[in-house]
Structures are given as C-alpha cells and as structure tokens.
Design a protein around this motif. Structure first.
Motif, PDB file in Angstrom:
ATOM      1  N   VAL A  85       0.818  -1.213   0.000  1.00  0.00           N
ATOM      2  CA  VAL A  85       0.000   0.000   0.000  1.00  0.00           C
ATOM      3  C   VAL A  85       0.855   1.267   0.000  1.00  0.00           C
ATOM      4  N   PRO A  86       1.871   1.395   0.852  1.00  0.00           N
ATOM      5  CA  PRO A  86       2.694   2.614   0.780  1.00  0.00           C
ATOM      6  C   PRO A  86       3.385   2.799  -0.577  1.00  0.00           C
ATOM      7  N   PHE A  87       3.837   1.714  -1.207  1.00  0.00           N
ATOM      8  CA  PHE A  87       4.470   1.828  -2.516  1.00  0.00           C
ATOM      9  C   PHE A  87       3.474   2.293  -3.570  1.00  0.00           C
ATOM     10  N   LEU A  88       2.232   1.798  -3.515  1.00  0.00           N
ATOM     11  CA  LEU A  88       1.230   2.211  -4.501  1.00  0.00           C
ATOM     12  C   LEU A  88       0.835   3.672  -4.318  1.00  0.00           C
ATOM     13  N   PHE A  89       0.684   4.105  -3.083  1.00  0.00           N
ATOM     14  CA  PHE A  89       0.391   5.521  -2.860  1.00  0.00           C
ATOM     15  C   PHE A  89       1.564   6.384  -3.326  1.00  0.00           C
ATOM     16  N   GLY A 108      12.292  13.642  -5.481  1.00  0.00           N
ATOM     17  CA  GLY A 108      12.432  12.444  -6.285  1.00  0.00           C
ATOM     18  C   GLY A 108      11.656  11.279  -5.712  1.00  0.00           C
ATOM     19  N   PRO A 109      11.822  10.102  -6.320  1.00  0.00           N
ATOM     20  CA  PRO A 109      11.082   8.909  -5.910  1.00  0.00           C
ATOM     21  C   PRO A 109      11.267   8.526  -4.436  1.00  0.00           C
ATOM     22  N   ALA A 110      12.471   8.654  -3.918  1.00  0.00           N
ATOM     23  CA  ALA A 110      12.706   8.296  -2.514  1.00  0.00           C
ATOM     24  C   ALA A 110      11.922   9.202  -1.576  1.00  0.00           C
ATOM     25  N   ASP A 111      11.797  10.478  -1.934  1.00  0.00           N
ATOM     26  CA  ASP A 111      11.051  11.410  -1.089  1.00  0.00           C
ATOM     27  C   ASP A 111       9.561  11.075  -1.040  1.00  0.00           C
ATOM     28  N   VAL A 112       8.970  10.719  -2.197  1.00  0.00           N
ATOM     29  CA  VAL A 112       7.545  10.388  -2.162  1.00  0.00           C
ATOM     30  C   VAL A 112       7.301   9.063  -1.454  1.00  0.00           C
ATOM     31  N   LEU A 113       8.254   8.142  -1.549  1.00  0.00           N
ATOM     32  CA  LEU A 113       8.123   6.879  -0.816  1.00  0.00           C
ATOM     33  C   LEU A 113       8.204   7.137   0.685  1.00  0.00           C
ATOM     34  N   TYR A 114       9.136   7.956   1.102  1.00  0.00           N
ATOM     35  CA  TYR A 114       9.253   8.341   2.519  1.00  0.00           C
ATOM     36  C   TYR A 114       7.966   9.023   2.990  1.00  0.00           C
ATOM     37  N   PHE A 115       7.471   9.974   2.193  1.00  0.00           N
ATOM     38  CA  PHE A 115       6.233  10.675   2.553  1.00  0.00           C
ATOM     39  C   PHE A 115       5.076   9.691   2.675  1.00  0.00           C
ATOM     40  N   SER A 116       5.029   8.716   1.770  1.00  0.00           N
ATOM     41  CA  SER A 116       3.951   7.737   1.802  1.00  0.00           C
ATOM     42  C   SER A 116       3.983   6.918   3.085  1.00  0.00           C
ATOM     43  N   GLY A 136      -6.150  15.297  -0.409  1.00  0.00           N
ATOM     44  CA  GLY A 136      -7.190  14.282  -0.239  1.00  0.00           C
ATOM     45  C   GLY A 136      -6.623  12.876  -0.326  1.00  0.00           C
ATOM     46  N   LEU A 137      -5.669  12.691  -1.212  1.00  0.00           N
ATOM     47  CA  LEU A 137      -5.023  11.395  -1.354  1.00  0.00           C
ATOM     48  C   LEU A 137      -4.269  11.022  -0.082  1.00  0.00           C
ATOM     49  N   ALA A 138      -3.581  11.989   0.518  1.00  0.00           N
ATOM     50  CA  ALA A 138      -2.851  11.735   1.767  1.00  0.00           C
ATOM     51  C   ALA A 138      -3.818  11.390   2.900  1.00  0.00           C
ATOM     52  N   ALA A 139      -4.951  12.072   2.950  1.00  0.00           N
ATOM     53  CA  ALA A 139      -5.952  11.745   3.971  1.00  0.00           C
ATOM     54  C   ALA A 139      -6.492  10.328   3.754  1.00  0.00           C
ATOM     55  N   ALA A 140      -6.727   9.969   2.500  1.00  0.00           N
ATOM     56  CA  ALA A 140      -7.195   8.612   2.196  1.00  0.00           C
ATOM     57  C   ALA A 140      -6.137   7.574   2.573  1.00  0.00           C
ATOM     58  N   GLU A 141      -4.870   7.894   2.379  1.00  0.00           N
ATOM     59  CA  GLU A 141      -3.813   6.961   2.756  1.00  0.00           C
ATOM     60  C   GLU A 141      -3.766   6.761   4.267  1.00  0.00           C
TER      61      GLU A 141
END
Length: 167
Positions: A85-89, A108-116, A136-141
C-alpha cells in the motif's frame, strides 16, 4: 473455516500471491515516480489515483470474501501493510510530478516513498506536506493505514483466540 496451511506446498499459492503484490507495487512505484515533468501531472495522476482506488477495493473484497484461512489473511495483510500500500500511494504521488505539485519538498522517488510511509503510519513528521489534489489522497492513505491496521489486529486476535481455545 478452512484447514490451516502447515506445509510449504500448502503455502505456495499464498507466497506466490504475496510476491506478485510486492513486485507489482514496486514496478508501479518505480515507473510512475520516475515520469518526466512533461509526462507527469494531473491527467496521469488522476488515472493513477483511480487505479489505486480500484486496486484497494478489489483487494479488500478479496481479503474479506476469498481468503478463508486466518493465517493466510494475516500474512497477506502484513505484506500489504508493510510494503504494497505505501508503494502504490507513492507511485500515485510520483505520477502527479514534482516541482511541489503534489508533495511539497519532494525532489524524487525516494522522497515520495518516505512521505507515503510517514502518511500511511500517520506519523506525520511535517518535513514534507501534500498540496492540491494530493491532500485528499494523503488523507485517504492515512485512513487506509488505520483500517488495514485494524483488520490486521483482528486477524491476529482471531488466530490467537482460535489457537488458545483448543488448549
């Protein structure tokens, strides 16, 4: 309730399914979070978001209706909770692009993975923050993280109570 798997041969299909989930989510993150700035944006991000919603609904249905073994359910949910789930978000965040379009401060990609992961676990350090549609996506996550953790605990309690009711 179906008989619990005990041998490696009985676990093969579950292990194969878990490996498929891990590979698919990694490839989605790897591909979507590396889009060029001209390719990424609202259109591809919206399609990725819709795909994510469809995936979450189908996985929830599958876990609730098709997986009869609590041990298999616990294992698959653990894989989903830890990696899928974190990887997909993160893939969806990356699909919206960088330049502070989705996650402010992500480079970059590592930052969005960390944020997820920080969002999914509802830790929320505050060093990166969502913007625009990604709020909204972050709230859904975060809600997904709560729900999946609750289902994971319920499956663990079911296994524990079932094992201790026999003794």
């Amino acid at each position: 309730m179906s008989r619990e798997p005990k041998t490696l041969d009985e676990w093969k299909s579950t292990l194969f399914a878990a490996a498929g989930l891990v590979v698919a989510s990694f490839l989605a993150w790897y591909g979507l979070s590396r889009l060029s700035e001209s390719a990424a944006g609202d259109t591809i991000g919206t399609f990725a978001s819709i795909g994510l919603v469809i995936w979450l609904i189908s996985q929830s249905w599958f876990y609730m209706t098709q997986v009869k073994s609590p041990r298999r359910l616990l294992f698959l949910m653990g894989v989903s909770f830890i990696q899928v789930v974190p990887f997909l978000f993160a893939a969806v965040y990356g699909a919206f692009g960088y330049s502070d379009l989705c996650v402010v401060g992500a480079k970059g990609p590592a930052d969005v993975l960390y944020f997820s992961y920080v969002t999914f676990t509802t830790v929320g350090y505050g060093d990166l923050s969502p913007a625009g549609l990604c709020r909204g996506l972050a709230a859904a996550e975060a809600v997904t993280g709560y729900i999946l953790l609750g289902l994971f605990v319920a499956a663990a309690v079911t296994i524990y109570s079932h094992n201790h009711s026999r003794s």
